[in-house]
Design a protein around this motif. Sequence first.
Motif, short mmCIF file in Angstrom:
data_model
loop_
_atom_site.label_atom_id
_atom_site.label_comp_id
_atom_site.label_asym_id
_atom_site.label_seq_id
_atom_site.Cartn_x
_atom_site.Cartn_y
_atom_site.Cartn_z
N ASN A 385 40.90 1.34 -9.56
CA ASN A 385 39.80 0.43 -9.27
C ASN A 385 38.61 0.77 -10.17
N PRO A 386 38.24 -0.16 -11.08
CA PRO A 386 37.16 0.15 -12.02
C PRO A 386 35.85 0.49 -11.32
N GLU A 387 35.61 -0.15 -10.15
CA GLU A 387 34.36 0.11 -9.41
C GLU A 387 34.24 1.59 -9.04
N THR A 388 35.36 2.12 -8.50
CA THR A 388 35.26 3.47 -7.95
C THR A 388 35.24 4.57 -9.02
N ILE A 389 35.67 4.24 -10.23
CA ILE A 389 35.67 5.31 -11.25
C ILE A 389 34.43 5.27 -12.15
N SER A 390 33.70 4.14 -12.10
CA SER A 390 32.59 3.91 -13.03
C SER A 390 31.64 5.09 -13.17
N ASN A 391 31.19 5.63 -12.03
CA ASN A 391 30.14 6.66 -12.10
C ASN A 391 30.64 8.01 -12.61
N LYS A 392 31.94 8.12 -12.84
CA LYS A 392 32.46 9.41 -13.33
C LYS A 392 32.47 9.49 -14.86
N LEU A 393 32.28 8.32 -15.49
CA LEU A 393 32.47 8.26 -16.94
C LEU A 393 31.16 8.37 -17.71
N LYS A 394 31.27 8.75 -18.95
CA LYS A 394 30.09 8.75 -19.81
C LYS A 394 29.81 7.32 -20.28
N ASN A 395 30.90 6.64 -20.70
CA ASN A 395 30.79 5.25 -21.13
C ASN A 395 31.80 4.40 -20.37
N LYS A 396 31.41 3.19 -20.01
CA LYS A 396 32.37 2.31 -19.33
C LYS A 396 33.16 1.52 -20.38
N VAL A 397 34.09 2.21 -21.01
CA VAL A 397 34.90 1.58 -22.08
C VAL A 397 36.37 1.88 -21.82
N ILE A 398 37.19 0.85 -21.89
CA ILE A 398 38.64 1.07 -21.71
C ILE A 398 39.43 0.30 -22.75
N PHE A 399 40.49 0.96 -23.24
CA PHE A 399 41.40 0.32 -24.22
C PHE A 399 42.80 0.39 -23.62
N ASP A 400 43.35 -0.79 -23.32
CA ASP A 400 44.66 -0.88 -22.69
C ASP A 400 45.69 -1.24 -23.76
N ARG A 402 48.81 -1.26 -23.61
CA ARG A 402 50.04 -1.89 -23.09
C ARG A 402 49.78 -3.27 -22.47
N ASN A 403 48.54 -3.69 -22.45
CA ASN A 403 48.17 -4.98 -21.85
C ASN A 403 48.68 -5.14 -20.42
N ILE A 404 48.46 -4.11 -19.59
CA ILE A 404 48.93 -4.25 -18.20
C ILE A 404 47.76 -4.41 -17.21
N LEU A 405 46.54 -4.19 -17.69
CA LEU A 405 45.39 -4.26 -16.77
C LEU A 405 44.80 -5.68 -16.77
N ILE A 406 44.10 -5.98 -15.68
CA ILE A 406 43.48 -7.32 -15.60
C ILE A 406 42.08 -7.24 -16.22
N LYS A 407 41.98 -7.87 -17.37
CA LYS A 407 40.75 -7.77 -18.18
C LYS A 407 39.50 -8.19 -17.38
N ASP A 408 39.61 -9.35 -16.70
CA ASP A 408 38.43 -9.89 -15.98
C ASP A 408 37.90 -8.90 -14.96
N LEU A 409 38.83 -8.26 -14.26
CA LEU A 409 38.46 -7.31 -13.22
C LEU A 409 37.60 -6.17 -13.80
N TRP A 410 38.04 -5.67 -14.94
CA TRP A 410 37.33 -4.55 -15.57
C TRP A 410 35.99 -5.04 -16.14
N GLU A 411 36.01 -6.21 -16.72
CA GLU A 411 34.76 -6.72 -17.30
C GLU A 411 33.73 -7.01 -16.21
N LYS A 412 34.23 -7.52 -15.06
CA LYS A 412 33.31 -7.79 -13.94
C LYS A 412 32.63 -6.51 -13.47
N SER A 413 33.34 -5.37 -13.66
CA SER A 413 32.75 -4.09 -13.23
C SER A 413 31.91 -3.48 -14.35
N GLY A 414 31.64 -4.26 -15.36
CA GLY A 414 30.74 -3.80 -16.42
C GLY A 414 31.40 -3.02 -17.54
N PHE A 415 32.71 -3.05 -17.60
CA PHE A 415 33.42 -2.31 -18.65
C PHE A 415 33.48 -3.11 -19.95
#
Length: 422
Positions: A385-400, A402-415
């Motif tokens: 869940n992008p929401e719950t991991i956000s505050n643990k990271l230095k930057n909210k950046v993700i590179f998938d 394998r194209n298995i993650l839902i892009k919109d979900l991550w972008e909505k969480s500010g990634f």
Amino acid sequence: MAKIGVVGAGYVGLTSAVCFAELGHDVIALDVDAKKITQLQNGSIPIYEPGLEDLLNKNIQNKKIYFEIEVSKLNDCDYVFLCVPTPQDTDGAADLSYVLKAVRTLSKILKKNSILVTKSTVPVNSWKSIELTLNRVDVDIVSNPEFLREGSAISDFFNPDRIVVGCKNIDSAIKVAKLYKNELAEVISTDNTSAELIKYASNSFLALKLSFVNELAALCENVQANVIDVLKGFGKDQRIGEHFISPGPGWGGSCFPKDVKALNIISEQNLSAMSLLSATIESNQKTLKRIVDKIERILDNNLVEKKIALLGLAFKANTDDVRESPAIAIAERLSDRGAKVCAFDPKVKTLVNEKIIIAKDLDECISDSEIIVLLTEWPEFKDINPETISNKLKNKVIFDTRNILIKDLWEKSGFLFFGNGR
Ligand code: UGA
């Protein structure tokens, strides 16, 4: 029911032995590693393969399978399957020495009129050396390549697309095909040489297909197309097909890299160099580099001292195998460019590689990271869940990759979200 011996209790031998036992045959599996044999006889397997340990225990209890180190115990088998490794030698060709060593020993003990089945992936025309070494006119040699994928080996064994059997004597070939008790799978009965080549052709073509889609993904990024839609539109053409066309960080594992190289050498040695094979290998190297370059670009062209969280180390999901894993190759290259690489994999918990730190859990892996890079398509990564991991990271950046993650979900969480080819 037949009495079956299996020489080599590695991934292919063990899966085949357990599945033949499950079909009701009486199976003896043999390995030179006494420790492994004890472990197997106690019902525990040294690899991660979904469902295999349960099936093994069921068949140990039913007394359908047992394990041995003594070759002489195979002297009353009707069929003996060769499942020993054929590793790459220094020039990339497959090394037949384990196969021939096993054949030499079997030559003295095989039951009269029994059948020797080659399941190991062997260079084309190896059956001739096997026949010479065996030196038994009463024993037919059937080439019966395997098409088991790690992670889904049991289901592949029971539901094969085809059963390939090659032999001079068609009756022996059919007898071997019948051991699989599968009415649905088409039996391809042919000569030994063609059967041996079918295996290399299959793995090499699959690798070629993946090199093609990975290059297509690169092009999609540069022309702003979406590779997922492109592949859907292209795969729906039944002549192309929708399977086995997912872009990734590169293809790897214990088979494709070894088999493509081996076929390349075989083709050159037989004056029929297949230029597509070297291009397939070269293209895979380009893909690994492209992924590393992209991570570097995302991090402002400087990886020095930056913590990169890698999700996955296995060469694909549902296995703990890291042989020729693209994830490892990428991790090493990132480390060589100065990054601090920390990885988490649900099944890979140790690695003899000082460049990669293995985190005990996801939290440790991602904490304070500058980017998360998903490299292996483990289903559990989809549930992060992008929401719950956000505050643990230095930057909210993700590179998938394998194209298995839902892009919109991550972008909505500010990634800041990067996919592969879209
Ligand atoms: C492969 C073949 O698929 C089996 O048929 C064969 O029996 C086996 O080799 C072998 O020779 O023993 P395996 O190595 O277990 O099986 O793995 P695959 O599922 O084929 O995957 C190979 C690589 O391609 C992995 O790195 C995987 O991540 C990658 N891949 C696969 C993709 O990048 N995209 C896909 O769509 C499929």
